[in-house]
Structures are given as C-alpha cells and as structure tokens.
Write a protein that holds these residues in place. Structure first.
Motif, PDB file in Angstrom:
ATOM      1  N   ARG A 832     -30.837 -72.024 -83.549  1.00  0.00           N
ATOM      2  CA  ARG A 832     -31.581 -72.061 -82.221  1.00  0.00           C
ATOM      3  C   ARG A 832     -30.736 -72.930 -81.131  1.00  0.00           C
ATOM      4  O   ARG A 832     -30.530 -72.558 -80.025  1.00  0.00           O
ATOM      5  CB  ARG A 832     -33.074 -72.676 -82.399  1.00  0.00           C
ATOM      6  N   LEU A 833     -30.197 -74.008 -81.712  1.00  0.00           N
ATOM      7  CA  LEU A 833     -29.284 -74.948 -80.852  1.00  0.00           C
ATOM      8  C   LEU A 833     -28.121 -74.430 -80.593  1.00  0.00           C
ATOM      9  O   LEU A 833     -27.394 -74.581 -79.385  1.00  0.00           O
ATOM     10  CB  LEU A 833     -28.898 -76.394 -81.829  1.00  0.00           C
ATOM     11  N   GLU A 834     -27.471 -73.698 -81.479  1.00  0.00           N
ATOM     12  CA  GLU A 834     -26.333 -72.697 -80.960  1.00  0.00           C
ATOM     13  C   GLU A 834     -26.450 -71.746 -79.854  1.00  0.00           C
ATOM     14  O   GLU A 834     -25.801 -71.763 -79.180  1.00  0.00           O
ATOM     15  CB  GLU A 834     -25.659 -71.986 -82.231  1.00  0.00           C
ATOM     16  N   GLU A 855     -20.620 -78.590 -77.407  1.00  0.00           N
ATOM     17  CA  GLU A 855     -20.323 -77.882 -78.790  1.00  0.00           C
ATOM     18  C   GLU A 855     -21.488 -78.328 -79.843  1.00  0.00           C
ATOM     19  O   GLU A 855     -22.172 -79.340 -79.620  1.00  0.00           O
ATOM     20  CB  GLU A 855     -19.088 -78.269 -79.309  1.00  0.00           C
ATOM     21  N   HIS A 856     -22.087 -77.266 -80.670  1.00  0.00           N
ATOM     22  CA  HIS A 856     -23.014 -77.750 -81.381  1.00  0.00           C
ATOM     23  C   HIS A 856     -22.104 -78.432 -82.867  1.00  0.00           C
ATOM     24  O   HIS A 856     -20.997 -77.977 -83.367  1.00  0.00           O
ATOM     25  CB  HIS A 856     -23.593 -76.624 -82.023  1.00  0.00           C
ATOM     26  N   ASP A 857     -22.539 -79.586 -83.167  1.00  0.00           N
ATOM     27  CA  ASP A 857     -21.866 -80.496 -84.367  1.00  0.00           C
ATOM     28  C   ASP A 857     -22.873 -80.387 -85.302  1.00  0.00           C
ATOM     29  O   ASP A 857     -24.023 -80.862 -85.536  1.00  0.00           O
ATOM     30  CB  ASP A 857     -21.664 -82.007 -83.413  1.00  0.00           C
ATOM     31  N   ASP A 858     -22.475 -79.944 -86.517  1.00  0.00           N
ATOM     32  CA  ASP A 858     -22.998 -79.788 -88.009  1.00  0.00           C
ATOM     33  C   ASP A 858     -22.337 -80.626 -88.883  1.00  0.00           C
ATOM     34  O   ASP A 858     -22.610 -80.325 -89.998  1.00  0.00           O
ATOM     35  CB  ASP A 858     -23.091 -78.339 -88.295  1.00  0.00           C
ATOM     36  N   SER A 859     -21.618 -81.530 -88.399  1.00  0.00           N
ATOM     37  CA  SER A 859     -20.761 -82.365 -89.429  1.00  0.00           C
ATOM     38  C   SER A 859     -21.835 -83.372 -90.192  1.00  0.00           C
ATOM     39  O   SER A 859     -23.045 -83.499 -89.691  1.00  0.00           O
ATOM     40  CB  SER A 859     -19.712 -83.315 -88.747  1.00  0.00           C
ATOM     41  N   LEU A 860     -21.506 -83.613 -91.294  1.00  0.00           N
ATOM     42  CA  LEU A 860     -22.065 -84.699 -92.089  1.00  0.00           C
ATOM     43  C   LEU A 860     -22.598 -85.886 -91.482  1.00  0.00           C
ATOM     44  O   LEU A 860     -21.509 -86.573 -90.685  1.00  0.00           O
ATOM     45  CB  LEU A 860     -21.653 -85.095 -93.448  1.00  0.00           C
ATOM     46  N   GLY A 868     -26.991 -81.630 -88.676  1.00  0.00           N
ATOM     47  CA  GLY A 868     -26.904 -80.208 -88.256  1.00  0.00           C
ATOM     48  C   GLY A 868     -27.258 -79.964 -86.811  1.00  0.00           C
ATOM     49  O   GLY A 868     -27.261 -78.875 -86.394  1.00  0.00           O
ATOM     50  N   LEU A 869     -27.822 -80.958 -86.155  1.00  0.00           N
ATOM     51  CA  LEU A 869     -28.269 -80.951 -84.817  1.00  0.00           C
ATOM     52  C   LEU A 869     -27.740 -81.712 -83.705  1.00  0.00           C
ATOM     53  O   LEU A 869     -28.359 -82.405 -82.924  1.00  0.00           O
ATOM     54  CB  LEU A 869     -29.906 -81.104 -84.789  1.00  0.00           C
ATOM     55  N   GLY A 870     -26.251 -82.014 -84.050  1.00  0.00           N
ATOM     56  CA  GLY A 870     -25.658 -83.089 -83.071  1.00  0.00           C
ATOM     57  C   GLY A 870     -25.055 -82.050 -81.955  1.00  0.00           C
ATOM     58  O   GLY A 870     -24.831 -80.751 -82.189  1.00  0.00           O
ATOM     59  N   GLY A 902     -30.496 -73.799 -70.375  1.00  0.00           N
ATOM     60  CA  GLY A 902     -30.132 -72.927 -71.302  1.00  0.00           C
ATOM     61  C   GLY A 902     -31.320 -72.996 -72.455  1.00  0.00           C
ATOM     62  O   GLY A 902     -31.872 -72.133 -73.084  1.00  0.00           O
ATOM     63  N   LEU A 903     -32.090 -74.250 -72.536  1.00  0.00           N
ATOM     64  CA  LEU A 903     -33.194 -74.333 -73.391  1.00  0.00           C
ATOM     65  C   LEU A 903     -34.262 -73.493 -72.887  1.00  0.00           C
ATOM     66  O   LEU A 903     -34.996 -73.087 -73.885  1.00  0.00           O
ATOM     67  CB  LEU A 903     -33.853 -75.817 -73.334  1.00  0.00           C
ATOM     68  N   ALA A 904     -34.482 -73.493 -71.496  1.00  0.00           N
ATOM     69  CA  ALA A 904     -35.616 -72.696 -71.139  1.00  0.00           C
ATOM     70  C   ALA A 904     -35.239 -71.033 -71.102  1.00  0.00           C
ATOM     71  O   ALA A 904     -36.226 -70.350 -71.601  1.00  0.00           O
ATOM     72  CB  ALA A 904     -35.632 -72.704 -69.460  1.00  0.00           C
ATOM     73  N   ASP A 905     -33.776 -70.743 -71.095  1.00  0.00           N
ATOM     74  CA  ASP A 905     -33.695 -69.218 -71.652  1.00  0.00           C
ATOM     75  C   ASP A 905     -34.011 -68.595 -72.919  1.00  0.00           C
ATOM     76  O   ASP A 905     -34.698 -67.917 -73.338  1.00  0.00           O
ATOM     77  CB  ASP A 905     -32.157 -68.876 -71.218  1.00  0.00           C
TER      78      ASP A 905
END
Length: 988
Positions: A832-834, A855-860, A868-870, A902-905
């Motif tokens: 969803r975050l992507e 950018e979606h950050d899914d690094s450790l 996963g939610l950075g 974007g969140l609203a969309d």
C-alpha cells in the motif's frame, strides 16, 4: 462524500449559532477560511468531525474543551452537518454533555449528550436513529470511512498534516493499519506462529505416548525394558513371541481336560450306586408307615359316602330356609305399612278397599296440577313486575338526559359557525400570499445571482485588462521584430558576399566594407511569423474577453432589474415574512376544514339526538304498558293459588300430602299381596324336604345337616383317600424294581473319588487361567502394536506438516527465509505504501520542478527492528537519498501535501471507490515562498478537475490575494467569534 452545510453553536469561541453553506462555495472549487490566529478557524473542522464521529481531532476525543467558555447555562451547544453520499442527503446532529438551567426552580442540571441522524428527501425527512452508538455505525457505513481515515483523506487537521511523512516505522504501521484495516493479516501471523508451537507440543506429547506404549508392550511380552527410540520393526517383533507362549499354554489345557473327564466318570458311577441304596431304604420305611395308617383310611372312606348322600338333601334344606325368611319379611312389611297408613289417616286400613282409595287419591292429585303450575309461576310474575318497573325508570332517565343534551346543541353550533367564518376570511388570502412568496423568492434568487454576477464581472474585467495588456505587448513585440528585420537586410546581404564574386546589388567584385550584423543577431522570417501568430492569439483572447465582459455586464444589468432595490439580506427577510404570512393563511385554511368537519359533526349529533329522543319516548311508553300487564298477571295468579291451597300453607304442601297417602296406600296393597304369596311358597318348600329325607335314608333334618360337608371338605376327604392309595401303590412299585435287587449290603464311600476330582479340577483351572492370561496379554500386545504403528505413521506425517508450517510461520513472522525481517502485515502495508508513494510523486515532481521524489524504503532496520515501511526523499540535484526530517519547512509542507493527496487517492481506491468531493487543509501555507505557494495552489487547483472542492485554512495575507472567496472569521472585542461567507478581504 460532499459536505453541504454546517450549523453549530456554543463550540470554541463561537457562542451564537453559526452557519456555513458550502454549496455556495463549490462554484469556485477552492475557497479560504481566513481569520486571525486563534480566531477559531480550526474550530470549524472540529465541529464537522464532532458532528460526524462525536469527537474532536485536536483534543483526541476529549470533550472538555469543546463547549464554548462564552456560553452560559442557558446557551445550547450543538453541531448539525448536512452531507451527501451516493446521491442521498443526510443530516446528523450532536450535542455534548453540558450544564444547563433547570426548567423549574433555580440552579443548573446536567444535560445528557444527544445525537440524531436523518435522511433528507424531497418529501421531507426520515429519522434513522437517535442512539449515539447506532449513529456511529451508520456514519461508518454511509461515508465508508472510519474517523482515522476521514482525518487523513478529507479533514487534514493541524496536528496531523505532517504526521504520516515524518512518522517512524511503528507509528506509520499503526496509521496505515487503521486506514486499510490490515489487522486480519497480523491475526493470521499470530495464528500461524501459535499453531506451529501447538503442533510442536502435540508431536512431543505424541512421542511420550509412543514411549509409554513401548514400555507397556515390553512388560506384557515379558522381555524387560523397551529400547530408547522404538521403531515399527521392534513393535512388530513382539507379536510372534506372544503367539508361541499362548500355543504352549493351550497344550497344557488339553492334557488337564482329559484327566478331569476320567475323574468325573468315576465320581458319577459311585454316586449312582449310593443313590440306589438310599432309594431302596426310603421305600421300605414308607411302606411300613402306610400299613400303620390303614384303619384311619377306612374311616375317612365311610365319612365320604355319608357326605355324598347328604349333599343332595342340602339344597332343599337351603330352599326351605330361604322361603321361611321371605315369608317372615313379607309379614313384617305388611304390618309396617299398615301402621304407617294408620298413623297418617287415623283409620284402620282395609285390604279390600285400599285399591279404590288409591284411584281416588290420584284423581284428587290431578285436579291440582294447574294450581301447582300457577304457584310456581308466581315468583316469575313478581320478578317480571320488578323488571318492568326498572325498565320504565331507565327509559324515563335516558329520555330526560337526551332532551337536556339536545337543548344545548344550537348554542355550540352557533359558536362553531362564528369560528368558521373567521377562518374562511383568512384562508381566502392563500393564493395571493403564495404568489407574493414566489415573487419574493425570485427576487431573493436574483439578488444572490447578482452577487455572483458582479463577482464574475469583476473577474472578467480583470481578465479583459490582462488580455488587453498582453495584446499590446504582443503587437509591440511584432512591430519591433519587423523593424529589426528591415534593418538587418544589409547585414544579411553582407553575409552572403564572397570575395571575387559580384555583389547582388551593385555588381562589384570587391567588398571593402560589408555591413556588420546588429548586436542581437539577424531576425529570421520564422521569428516574425511566430510573433505574428502570438499577436493574433492575444488579439483573439482579448476579443473573447471583451465579449465575455460585455455578456457579464448584460447579466449584471438583468439581475439588477430582477432583484430590484433589495440586498440579499433584505430579500431574505422579505422571503421569510412572505413565507410566514403564507403559513398563517394555510394554517387558517386547514383550520377551516377542521371547523367545517366539527360543524357537520355537531349538526349530525343534533339530528341523531332528536331521533334518539323520539325512540326513547316510544321505549318509555312501551315500558309503562309492560308494567301494567305484569301487575295484572301477578294478581290473577295470586288469587287462584289462595283458592286451591285450602287449609295448607301452599298448593305444593297439599300436593305433597296427597302424594304421601297415595304412596303409603299403594305400599300397603303390595305388602299384603307379597305376604300371602310368601306363606304359600314356605309351605311347599317344607313338603319337598320331607320327600328328600326319606329318599336318602335320613330320619331327621338334623341328621342330614350333620352328615353334610362343604365342597372343600368333601374334596379333601376324597383326596386323602385317593392319596393314600397312590402312595401305597408307588412304594410297592419301587420295592419291585429289578435294579434294586442286587445292591451291595454296605453303603459305598463317596469321599475318595470326590477328592481325586477336586485335585484334577484345581490343576485344570490353573492351566485355563494361564492360557487366559497369555491370551489376554497377546491381545493387549497386538492392540498396543497396532496403536503404536498408527501413531508412528501419524507422527511422521505430523513432522512433515510441522516442517512446512514452521517455514511458513517463520516467513510471515519476519524470520528464517525472510531476509527483510518483514512480518506479513508489514509486507501488505508496504505494498500500500508503494502505491501511496507513486501517487504522491505524481504531484511532488510538479511542485518541486522535478527536484524531489519520495521512495519506499524496505531496507533492514537497525538491530532487527521492524522494517519495510520507511520513506526516503531523493534529491534530483545531488542524487542523494535522505530522511524527510532533513527537508526545510516549505519542502516538508510540499512533501506532506503530496503524500496526503496520494494517501487520499489510495484510501479512496481501497475503500470501495467512494467519491470524496470535499477536502479541508488546515494551515502550513505560511512556510512557503510566493513561487512555491503558487505551485502548491496550482496542485490543489488541479483537484477541481476531479470534481473536488478544497477548503484551505490560513491566516496568511498572501492567501487572500490568491483566493478571494471563502469564510471570514471575525473576532469581537469580547473575544467571541462569528462567521461571514463571501469575499475574504484583508483585515481592517
């Protein structure tokens, strides 16, 4: 969802009732809620959220700061919101708990919180609920958004605007979970982990059961202890050993059975000889006893013969006794009836005249039947007279009451007629007043349209001025290019000159001083053509603006004619007054109809009362006639009864005496006849007894009675004689049996064979017990082996399932093969975050001229924290990715705005595709420079293309210049605030 109207009072700095008609602001698409800092701009959003969800976003659900400090105990606190969803309009109203004045007496009392929800239709309103709990569920169903979703996609409050951008992994996960409802994935993860632990424990317990089965099987099989980890082959090896031991036990049982059979045969032979010896001895003793009893048997035989002869005489003796008893009873009854009749009449009864006397009594009784009937009817006649008297009194009372009521009706009818006359005079004005109301409403609509038309005219005048300016500039630029083109012709020819070749103008082959190009270079024909086209476009826009301005001027003039001299407020007052006058006239018409019905009802009542009075008069006359008839009937019956009862108290008493004499006389006649008959029968029975005594050999009646025996005694005598004869014959037959002739003289010994049999039986029982024990153990071992093999197979399948389940549980738990340490819910939310980041970048790139993107950050995460939610910010100028917290205030606002949109969309797309036609953004614009502010407003302006209306809350003066329409918050000297809808100007 589209917000239409908001009405509230007693909230924040607003004491008095305030109303905002958002429909008036929809034409502009973007409007401003302006006012000084602390004036109460954000309170408008508080009222909206409170009306929908019963809580205030700024105070996290607390109502302590909701009620206005300016409100007194008599001032209400409420919020009413009209909104549209799915083409249907709803109205929700809420009021919190507050202290109000008591309706009676002094002091205050606590007003409970209230809530109502209704649907507004063209026919009126339909109540849906008045329960706060039910309304909360209905709002969530109708709007399609929870409160958290509403605060993220529709109402972006001050303290929540930057929350999503700057949140940590855990906080962003909590927020996304509330928006997308992904708790089910977390529950699935916990279920898998728990199931893995449970299955592991079950397999461990199963291993313990297998070990217990192995120990039990080894003990039953007699092989000692079981191995540490028994397998299927070990369990199968136990069965053959048990079978071999059982076969050996069965051989021992067969041998013991053979020895026991031989011992039984010997015991039976000795027992038979012993029984025959005892039989012979008993028969000899019984024969001696019967020989001694023979004289007594002969005496019983003689007694039996005499009893059999007396039995024939006995029935005649009984008949004689019965006949004598009947004779005595009949004579006694005859004497008793004679005494009773003598006592009643005083005369001596005569059997010869008694029959004639009975007939005379019957005739006298028949002559009194009618008199008896009259006497029985007399109470009914008296009751009928009483009833007729009551009926006459009742009819008289009802007639009197009806006459009184009928006399009062003319006065009531006259009063209703006067009321009806006044209502009709007022009702005649309905149609003229309706026409007046329509005219006032048309003027009011025209006055409102005039305001919009003047604003449109002003906007078009500004656009026309801009178009004129642009057209002048374009014309001037085109002229400058043409002049420059003319001036550059010589330089253009000079460029083409080649040494040694003739000039195209003068023909010379030498070119000592060619004209140089101007400082700006040569002017190409294409540049002039482009300038001309632009000039034409500007002229066309100017002409269009001129036509639009002229049309707007004409519309303003037309609206002024339609609206007349009234302002919008004055027109509204005129409409309200016209509506009030019309309502009063329509109420009068309604009352006239009701009064007409009342008048008709009174007249109908008058007619009914007159008819009723007439029928009641007839009923009274009938009652008087019935009373006279009842009294006459009672007098006639009384006279006849007195005449016929004679000296008795009543006719019934006289009838009873005659009935008694008749009954006693009839009984006397019957008793006399019975006595004569009974005497004759007793004499005949005596003669029959004398004949039987002579025939049976008895001299007297007493001799026959002494010889007689009852049936049971007679049967006992016969049985005793027969039994003696049978016993004697039986004993004689036993003594004559052949097998008793050669018996040994000495009794045989039973103890030896019996002891041998007991010893053999003991050894056989021991062999049988051993075989049963080995058979039972073999069956138990086989059962244990079967169960163990089944459990081994199940454990193998369980181990395979545990391996698969453990891999799946570790994966969804962020362990094992999950190299990103992302739990299942985080993985879903990361997707969803992507989507949110992609939707945000579509606007952020435009707002930052391509510099920034998210950018979606899914690094450790550090030290194994949830990941996963950075969210990172990519700087296109430096090529560096950095944390959102490093952005400046203005950049943070733009990134937060893009992310919020974007969140609203995405929330809209995943909430069933609901339509979000309204959005509010509270503050944040003060951190933007003018250029960035223009970019942000352009982005928000683009939302109008999708049909949205955006309300911005800000105190920045620059926002008033860019958004001139909206809601102005005014603060009085007392600190109270009030709202004005329309033009938003600079503060004075």
């Amino acid at each position: 969802m589209r917000i239409l109207r908001l009405t509230f009072a007693g909230i924040g700095p607003y004491r008095d009732e305030q109303q905002i008609d958002f429909e008036r602001l929809e034409a502009d698409g973007i409007y401003l809620i302006a006012g000084q800092t602390g004036a109460g701009k954000s309170t408008i959003l508080d009222a909206i959220c409170f009306a929908l969800y019963g809580s205030v976003p700024r105070f996290e659900g607390s109502r302590a700061h909701l009620r206005s400090d300016h409100s007194g105990p008599g001032d209400p606190t409420f919020a009413t919101l009209d909104f549209e969803c799915g083409g249907r309009v709803y109205r929700v109203t809420r009021s919190p708990e507050w202290e109000r004045n008591r309706k009676r007496g002094s002091g205050t009392t606590r007003q409970a919180a209230r809530a109502t929800l209704m649907e507004l239709t063209s026919e009126g309103s339909r109540g849906m609920s008045s329960s706060a709990q039910e309304i909360g569920a209905e709002i969530a169903r109708i709007v399609g958004l929870s409160k958290d979703q509403f605060l993220q996609v529709i109402l972006l409050a001050q303290n929540r605007f930057h929350e999503f951008l700057l949140a940590k992994n855990e906080a962003r996960q909590d927020l996304l979970r509330s928006l997308f409802g992904t708790q089910r994935f977390e529950r699935l993860r916990l279920t898998l982990v728990e199931r893995c632990k449970t299955l592991g424990g079950e397999l461990q317990a199963e291993r313990g059961l297998l070990d217990a089965l192995a120990d039990q099987s080894a003990r039953l099989a007699g092989i000692g202890e079981s191995p540490g980890d028994p397998d299927a082959e070990w369990f199968r090896s136990l069965v053959p050993a048990c079978v071999s031991r059982l076969a050996a036990a069965q051989v021992l049982v067969r041998e013991a059975d053979a020895r026991y059979a031989l011992a039984e045969v010997e015991v039976a032979r000795v027992q038979r000889i012993h029984a025959l010896q005892a039989r012979h001895s008993a028969a000899r003793v019984e024969h001696s006893r019967l020989s001694a009893q023979r004289p007594h048997r002969d005496s019983q035989s003689g007694e039996l013969a005499a009893a059999q002869r007396a039995d024939a005489v006995h029935s005649h003796l009984q008949a004689e006794s019965a006949a004598r008893a009947v004779r005595d009873a009949a004579l006694t009854r005859w004497a008793e009836t004679a005494d009773a009749l003598r006592s009643l009449t005083g005369d001596e009864p005569n059997p010869e005249t008694a029959v004639a006397e009975v007939r005379s009594l019957i005739e006298q009784r028949g002559a009194l039947d009618q008199a008896l009937a009259d006497e029985r009817a007399l109470p009914g006649a008296e009751a009928e007279g009483d009833r007729a008297t009551r009926e006459r009194d009742t009819a008289e009372g009802e007639r009197s009451a009806t006459a009184t009521r009928l006399a009062g009706l003319p006065e009531r009818i006259e009063a209703v007629q006067e009321t009806l006359r006044a209502a009709r005079e007022r009702a005649i004005l309905v149609e003229p007043l309706r026409a007046e109301r329509d005219r006032c409403e048309l003027r009011q609509a025209a006055a409102r349209q005039l305001v919009d038309a003047v604003a449109t005219h002003s906007s078009l005048a500004a656009a026309h001025l801009t178009a004129v300016t642009e057209n002048s500039a374009a014309t001037h630029a085109h002229e400058e290019l043409v002049i420059a083109r003319f001036r550059s012709f010589a330089a253009e020819l000079a460029i083409r000159l080649v040494p040694g070749q003739p000039c195209a103008v003068c023909g010379a082959t030498e070119h000592p001083a060619p004209t140089p190009a101007a400082e700006g270079g040569l002017v190409a024909p294409t540049a002039i053509e482009s300038a001309r086209q632009y000039m034409d476009e500007c002229r066309a826009r100017m002409d269009t603006a001129q036509r639009d301005l002229a049309a707007a001027g004409e519309r303003v003039a037309a609206m002024r004619v339609e609206a007349g001299p009234l302002t919008v407020e004055e027109a509204a007052e005129a409409v309200a007054q016209a509506r009030q006058n019309l309502d009063e006239a329509e109420d009068a018409r309604s009352r006239a109809a009701a009064v007409e019905e009342e008048q008709a009802a009174l007249r109908a009542e008058q007619d009914a009362a007159a008819a009723l009075l007439e029928s009641q008069e007839e009923r009274r006359e009938a009652a008087v006639s019935a009373l006279a008839a009842a009294l006459a009937t009672r007098a006639a019956l009384t006279a006849r009864v007195i005449e016929l009862r004679g000296t008795h108290d009543s006719v019934a008493d006289r009838v009873a005496e005659l009935e008694r004499r008749r009954e006693l006389t009839e009984a006397y006649v019957v008793a006399a006849d019975s006595a004569r008959t009974a005497v004759a029968a007793a004499d005949a029975a005596g003669r029959a007894v004398e004949v039987q005594l002579a025939e049976r050999g008895f001299a007297r009646r007493d001799d026959a009675r002494a010889a007689h025996r009852g049936a049971e005694d007679l049967a006992e005598l016969a049985e005793a004689v027969a039994s003696f004869d049978r016993e004697l014959a039986g004993v004689s037959a036993i003594l004559a049996e052949p097998e008793l002739a050669d018996l040994p003289a000495e009794p045989v010994d039973l103890s030896g064979p019996a002891a041998a049999l007991a010893e053999v039986r003991t050894s056989r029982d021991a062999a049988l017990a051993e075989r049963a024990t080995r058979d039972e153990r073999a069956q138990q071992v086989e059962a244990c082996v079967t169960e163990a093999l089944a459990r081994l197979e199940e454990q193998e399948a369980g181990n395979r399932a545990l391996t698969e389940l453990r891999g799946l549980a570790e994966t969804v738990d962020g362990k094992g093969p999950n190299t990103r340490s992302m739990k299942l819910e985080s993985f879903v939310l990361a997707a969803r975050l992507e989507e949110i980041v992609a939707a945000a970048n579509a606007r952020l790139g435009v707002m930052t001229s391509g510099r920034y993107s998210l950018e979606h950050d899914d690094s450790l995460a550090y030290r194994g924290a949830a990941s996963g939610l950075g969210v990172l910010v990519f700087d296109g100028y430096t090529g560096v990715r950095r944390q959102p917290a490093s952005l400046s205030g203005g950049e943070t606002f733009l990134a937060s705005l893009a992310l919020a949109l974007g969140l609203a969309d995405v929330v809209t797309a995943h909430s069933g595709g609901i339509e979000l036609d309204t959005m509010f953004i509270d503050e944040g614009f003060g951190s933007l420079d003018p250029e960035t502010l223009d970019i942000a407003l352009s982005t928000l302006d683009g939302l109008r293309a999708g049909g949205r209306t955006v309300g911005l809350i800000s105190h920045v003066d620059a926002m008033r210049e860019r958004i001139p329409v909206g809601v102005q918050v005014r603060v009085a000297d007392t600190g109270e605030s009030a709202l004005e809808t329309g033009a938003v100007g600079r503060p004075s």
